[in-house]
Design an enzyme around this catalytic site. Sequence first.
Site, short mmCIF file in Angstrom:
data_model
loop_
_atom_site.label_atom_id
_atom_site.label_comp_id
_atom_site.label_asym_id
_atom_site.label_seq_id
_atom_site.Cartn_x
_atom_site.Cartn_y
_atom_site.Cartn_z
N ARG B 13 0.85 -1.21 0.00
CA ARG B 13 0.00 0.00 0.00
C ARG B 13 0.87 1.25 0.00
O ARG B 13 0.49 2.28 -0.56
CB ARG B 13 -0.96 0.00 1.19
CG ARG B 13 -0.27 0.00 2.52
CD ARG B 13 -1.28 0.05 3.68
NE ARG B 13 -0.60 -0.21 4.93
CZ ARG B 13 -1.03 0.19 6.11
NH1 ARG B 13 -2.15 0.89 6.21
NH2 ARG B 13 -0.38 -0.08 7.21
N GLU B 61 -19.02 5.35 0.50
CA GLU B 61 -18.27 4.84 -0.66
C GLU B 61 -19.06 4.92 -1.96
O GLU B 61 -18.48 5.15 -3.03
CB GLU B 61 -17.81 3.40 -0.40
CG GLU B 61 -16.78 3.25 0.72
CD GLU B 61 -17.41 3.23 2.12
OE1 GLU B 61 -18.65 3.26 2.22
OE2 GLU B 61 -16.66 3.17 3.11
N ASP B 120 -8.32 -7.57 12.01
CA ASP B 120 -9.70 -7.06 11.88
C ASP B 120 -10.71 -8.17 11.60
O ASP B 120 -11.90 -8.01 11.84
CB ASP B 120 -9.78 -6.01 10.77
CG ASP B 120 -9.34 -4.63 11.26
OD1 ASP B 120 -9.21 -4.46 12.48
OD2 ASP B 120 -9.13 -3.75 10.41
#
Lengths: 278, 317
Positions: B13, B61, B120
């Site tokens: 990323r 989004e 997560d």
Amino acid sequence: MKTIEELKAIASQVRRDIIRMVTTAKSGHPGGSLSSTDILTALYFSEMKQDPATWRRDALGQDAFIPSAGHLAPVYYAVLARAGYFEPAKLGTLRKFGTDLQGHPSVGHVKGIFQPSGSLGQGLAAAAGIALGKKLQGQPERAFVLLGDGESEEGEIWETAMWAAHHKLDNLVAMTDWNGMQIDGPIESVTAVGELDEKWLAFGWDVIVADGHDFESILGAFELARKQDGKPKMILFKTEMGHGVDFMRGNHGWHGKAPSADECAAALAQLEETLGDF
Amino acid sequence: MKKYTDTGKKDTRSGFGAGLVLAGRENPKVLALTADLKPSVKMGDFAKEFPDRFVECGIAEANMVGVASGLAVTGMVPFCGSFAEFITGRVYDQIRQEVSYGNTNVKLASSHAGITLGEDGATHQTMEDIALMRALPGMVVLVPCDYNQTVQATLAAARYVGPVYIRFGRPSVPNFTDPDEPFEIGKIYNMNPGTDVTLVATGHLVWEALQAAEQLEAEGVSAEVLNVATIKPFDSKALLESVGKTGCAVVAEEHNAQGGLGEAVAGVLAANRPAPVEFINGGDRFGESGTPAQLMEAYGLDAAHIVAAARKAIARK
């Protein structure tokens, strides 16, 4: 600039086009097309900065328009044809295999279309993107978008409502065809959208309420929507589904149904041919 | 065996973040949009250097993708950044209508892809995104293998005109490709020539495939390693040339079995050159919490499993 009499004459022809297109196609959406005919006629023939001769998809030097409620394709195509974006003769090909006039608006076939639409709730965000793109590039033109009132049940509408106000997009002019009907019945019985004026005001927009079948009222609303005050505009046009044809008026059954040959003839008898049928 | 050196683990990323800044310098129309995830998707440097070209969209989004399509209509080049799940599954219809069918020049920047998002858990770990994006007509799907290649792939995405999905991840992974090699969309990179088996990999599993090839070499097995950095359009020619030579393949990806690279490879081979294929992927299940290393091992996404699969594929020839 057209006179109100001229706008009325164009709108009558557009309504004839809608009836004939949907009858020929044996499917399509006449109800909302008829309720938004006067709005789109005034938009294209009076308010929008647009010119089919120099049209580009990037809207350089022109205003853009997206019919977010893409099932209003019949009125959209008829207005584009009558405004000179393509030959009116094409209108008879609506929804047929191989046509340039797909069941819902699509890009790349005829001039005048900026984005596909039909999956509800999405055109407002696309128009907001065009409005921001114009601001970022120092272009003075605006982005217009037409919503259905039933479409306003979609969550994305309210995402964009919040976002466009936050970004102060006063070059975004949204309009709602507030005819009170959706497929399953009156909106207030399906999922009430309530007082749309108060909702849009609460989201930080300039709100104008007008009569969507009175050209003086429509043009007056457009004039108010030119204000550059850092707020996006919502014009709520009170309309009647099926307006202009007595047996379709106010009847949600005509949302997405084609008339029979007899019904077509009965409807055309109520609408003056002003510009020559396609 | 061609030698690759890990010059120090980095997250892909961050390769995207660095590439985006370069793309921004190269083209003033490049914009960065995010849905309240600026640090996570590494848009901070871009926002600092080009504050007027960074568009915060908040936690919405669907609106972000729609706005991006409108920006692209006007000639801008918007990159929409979010977690892989939220920039695909959550907004699939917006992408289908406004980006793919509308053929707008929108770049979908997908971070935290796969199970290596880690702690997560399954709500945030998409293992289905490649399948969703591959299914869309005209969508380019890029999965670069390390930091360096992600920088270059981001630049290539910005230069390409049309919808692009670019996938990268959160964990630090080996960085071993040439930082100066330009990224070519639609090309399979042949990382190591071999004759007995073709190891087809994408993303950070390319490194695992190279490790597997080294182990196989020690056993006397010659493994060819293909880096599928573009999953769509798929470089069928390179795959067929390789399998034409080796006669079997292993496909490794951090994605579920359905609709990913494995099925892309199987489809090309079935239609042109049937050969035994073994699959290394997440199967048909959701992820769970854990460290990236724990999850890679638990899901069998590592060199040891690729080696075992290669032996099986060779035995089936």
